[in-house]
Design a protein around this motif. Structure first.
Motif, mmCIF file in Angstrom:
data_model
loop_
_atom_site.group_PDB
_atom_site.id
_atom_site.type_symbol
_atom_site.label_atom_id
_atom_site.label_comp_id
_atom_site.label_asym_id
_atom_site.label_seq_id
_atom_site.Cartn_x
_atom_site.Cartn_y
_atom_site.Cartn_z
ATOM 1 N N GLY A 22 -101.838 -12.035 -87.173
ATOM 2 C CA GLY A 22 -101.378 -12.108 -85.806
ATOM 3 C C GLY A 22 -102.182 -11.194 -84.906
ATOM 4 O O GLY A 22 -102.902 -10.298 -85.359
ATOM 5 N N ASN A 23 -102.059 -11.415 -83.598
ATOM 6 C CA ASN A 23 -102.778 -10.556 -82.659
ATOM 7 C C ASN A 23 -101.842 -9.492 -82.079
ATOM 8 O O ASN A 23 -100.677 -9.370 -82.478
ATOM 9 N N ASP A 61 -98.465 -10.940 -80.690
ATOM 10 C CA ASP A 61 -97.520 -11.259 -81.761
ATOM 11 C C ASP A 61 -96.862 -9.977 -82.268
ATOM 12 O O ASP A 61 -95.644 -9.921 -82.461
ATOM 13 N N THR A 84 -106.261 -9.247 -72.286
ATOM 14 C CA THR A 84 -106.652 -10.053 -73.442
ATOM 15 C C THR A 84 -108.141 -9.926 -73.708
ATOM 16 O O THR A 84 -108.923 -9.556 -72.827
ATOM 17 N N HIS A 87 -99.663 -15.790 -75.012
ATOM 18 C CA HIS A 87 -100.752 -15.007 -75.588
ATOM 19 C C HIS A 87 -100.642 -14.776 -77.089
ATOM 20 O O HIS A 87 -101.568 -14.227 -77.691
ATOM 21 N N GLY A 88 -99.532 -15.163 -77.694
ATOM 22 C CA GLY A 88 -99.414 -15.018 -79.139
ATOM 23 C C GLY A 88 -100.071 -16.157 -79.886
ATOM 24 O O GLY A 88 -100.597 -17.114 -79.287
ATOM 25 N N THR A 89 -100.030 -16.057 -81.207
ATOM 26 C CA THR A 89 -100.639 -17.089 -82.058
ATOM 27 C C THR A 89 -99.708 -17.564 -83.160
ATOM 28 O O THR A 89 -99.928 -18.635 -83.715
ATOM 29 N N ARG A 147 -96.147 -25.195 -81.424
ATOM 30 C CA ARG A 147 -95.700 -23.807 -81.287
ATOM 31 C C ARG A 147 -95.136 -23.530 -79.907
ATOM 32 O O ARG A 147 -94.063 -22.916 -79.750
ATOM 33 N N GLU A 148 -95.819 -23.965 -78.859
ATOM 34 C CA GLU A 148 -95.340 -23.704 -77.506
ATOM 35 C C GLU A 148 -94.033 -24.429 -77.224
ATOM 36 O O GLU A 148 -93.134 -23.885 -76.568
ATOM 37 N N ASN A 166 -107.476 -7.269 -77.742
ATOM 38 C CA ASN A 166 -106.212 -7.485 -77.037
ATOM 39 C C ASN A 166 -105.424 -6.174 -76.992
ATOM 40 O O ASN A 166 -105.396 -5.432 -77.981
#
Length: 596
Positions: free
Chosen positions: A35-36, A39, A68, A124-126, A208-209, A416
């Motif tokens: 994750g970034n 997340d 970001t 902005h998450g993954t 996901r969104e 990020n």
């Protein structure tokens, strides 16, 4: 060699710093799973709801500042919920009130934190929602060791819970007693709330969104909003001494959405400091930095000498006086003038060699300042409900608290970065909603019940929050995220940290560990809205000569324990080398950084 309580962590993969070790490590686990930073921050935010319930909760709020790797331009995430539609000055006046209570359902704004965390994850998450929420669900369902201050907080409001807030007693007074330090504590109702959000997400299909949007609808329009609507209509005792129903409705929940906004920034000593807008107190830090520059005196930048402390305290008083007169969620804030160099020079000219005990708002663009009648009367003595030991609350028996907040910073290997300050909705703010496992907040107490002020109560307006995350850039690239709990002290403690790190060249941990102080010579943002003119609270690690000189300047020096002020967190990234670093506050033995 300068002594530090811990090393400044360094690495290249990822760094997290937060006010609770479980939140830091849970966020780090998300980074390890690919994750970034965003997340990881969302994971930390939901874990903080569980492990620091006396300092924040799902019914509270969160502002954040992000940058970001694709677009380093900072953006503000506003998770500060507004006043509900029924929250009018006339309503509170009809109840015989001239201040909004500091605790109880009547003081609740629309919850903003959860929708903001979900918006951050969407944009902005993954990772999928289920993976990000898994640590919080685990701690709520299977338990976690409670820090001592949770039990202390419950003990302080035990009588209120037993006599007036039975749903809170059911959760927090199991076996007829407050939870003990280190006791394994579960919150099954909140675990179920999170599971139902995940179920709503997964029912939306594989996208996901779409999943995250489904969870947002379940929160704002579905089972959460329905439970809030039902419970808010019931009267409960509040800090006015009488029972009143809350004002937040399901319609208020449905109408609210967290937002992305532009930050307010200041170019300062080769850096750009980014803060939230004037609906928060963040620009106080920017004004203070500008005033110090206008003094044109290098001694004004050292927070360890009497000359530096005096200059900084006086600059803070001037900036906070402007906060009182001009800041608020309105279009008429003279933002450009407040941050102009010309105005900073005007304000700096007021600083002399004596500590001021006056509240001196300025006249940006020549306009007359507007202060509440409560402040004009002198605001009264401050009833101090903040423990000087970490910015955490001590709590009056009626639930009134101030300074109850958490913080988390994350940076990842891609660049990020996020600074977030979750708060509100603490366990003592309002009765627990049994179907959900958490209470609403009490942020409305920051409004004034008078027309024509920058922070007058009005439906749909955001309270002028004290929550104040910080992002720092150099040459357009984000290099540091930092912040602290502490109510009105947040930007004061961050000022000392920035001066020591950015100007003084100290490492993150050195800047965090160095002796701290703050002024009380400003109107408090929390009920009962008092102030203590001229009072300077100082960790007693400062040497006697410095303390004596401060007293000679006219400051009323109040000594605090040697390791007692602030709960700072910070992470950094050097864009040239990719090296990352992190530090965390040792005070209170709770905040930790981790990374590699």
């Amino acid at each position: 060699m300068t002594f530090t309580t811990r090393p400044t962590l360094q690495g290249t993969f990822g760094m997290v710093s937060s006010t609770h070790w479980l939140a830091s490590q849970a966020a780090m686990g998300i980074l390890e799973r690919g994750g970034n930073a965003f997340d990881a921050a969302v994971t930390a935010g939901f874990v903080l709801h569980v492990v620091e319930p006396h300092l924040n909760g799902p019914g509270g709020e969160v502002p954040a500042i992000v940058a970001t790797a694709q677009d380093p331009t900072p953006k503000v995430l506003c998770g500060q919920g507004p006043a509900p539609a029924g929250a009018t000055i006339a309503h509170f006046r009809s109840l015989g009130m001239d201040l909004i209570p500091g605790a109880g359902p009547l003081a609740a704004a629309v919850p903003g934190a959860v929708d903001a965390w979900l918006l951050l994850l969407r944009d902005h998450g993954t990772l999928p929602l289920a993976e990000v929420l898994d640590p919080a669900i685990g701690y709520a369902a299977s338990g976690h060791p409670l820090v001592a201050r949770v039990g202390d907080t419950v003990a302080a409001v035990r009588k209120l819970f037993e006599e007036h807030w039975p749903t809170s007693a059911q959760l927090w007074l199991r076996e007829g007693r407050p939870p003990a330090a280190g006791e394994r504590f579960t919150n099954p109702a909140y675990a179920q709330t999170l599971r139902k959000l995940v179920e709503a997400a997964q029912s939306a299909g594989a996208d996901r969104e779409a999943q995250i949007e489904a969870a947002r609808r379940a929160w704002r329009e579905g089972f959460v909003a329905e439970a809030v609507d039902r419970f808010s209509r019931k009267p409960f005792q509040d800090s006015s001494g009488s029972p009143h129903a809350g004002l937040v409705t399901g319609a208020d929940m449905a109408a609210y959405s967290a937002t992305w906004e532009e930050p307010v920034t200041l170019d300062w000593h080769g850096h750009t400091v980014a803060k939230t807008g004037f609906w928060g107190q963040g620009p106080v830090l920017l004004q203070t930095l500008s005033i110090l520059d206008a003094l044109d005196d290098d001694s004004a930048y050292d927070p360890s000498t009497a000359a530096g402390i005096h200059a900084q305290a006086e600059a803070l008083k001037l900036a906070f006086a402007d906060r009182e007169a001009w800041y608020g969620d309105g279009a008429d804030v003279p933002a450009k003038a407040l941050l102009s160099r010309e105005y900073a020079r005007e304000r700096a000219a007021l600083i002399g060699d004596r500590a001021s005990t006056e509240l001196r708002p300025g006249r940006p663009d020549g306009a007359d300042p507007r202060l509440s009648s409560h402040v004009r009367r002198g605001a009264g003595p401050l009833v101090d409900t903040t423990d000087a030991t970490t910015g955490e609350p001590t709590v009056k028996s009626d639930g009134v608290t101030r300074g109850d907040t958490c913080h988390v910073d994350v940076v990842d290997r891609w660049g990020n970065m996020i600074s977030a300050t979750p708060s509100g909705g603490w366990l003592q703010s309002s009765p627990t909603i049994p179907d959900l496992g958490f209470p609403l907040g009490s942020r409305l107490q920051m409004f004034w019940l008078e027309e024509g002020l920058s922070s007058s109560l009005a439906p749909g307006r955001r309270p002028r929050t004290t929550l104040s995350p910080t992002l720092v850039l150099r040459d357009g690239e984000p290099v540091m995220a930092c912040g602290t709990p502490g109510g009105d002290q947040q930007d004061q403690w961050q000022l000392l940290f920035l001066l020591r790190h950015l100007v003084g060249g100290r490492s993150l941990q050195e800047a965090i560990d160095a002796p701290a102080w703050h002024t009380m010579s400003l109107p408090a943002s929390f009920y009962p809205r008092g102030m203590e003119p001229g009072v300077l609270v100082v960790e007693d690690r400062l040497d006697e000569d410095t303390l004596a000189t401060l007293r000679a300047y006219g400051h009323e020096v109040r000594l605090s324990d040697p390791w007692s002020l602030g709960r700072l967190c910070a992470v950094t990234r050097d864009p040239r080398t990719g090296l990352l670093a992190a530090g965390a506050n040792p005070r209170g033995m709770q905040g930790y950084a981790c990374g590699r």
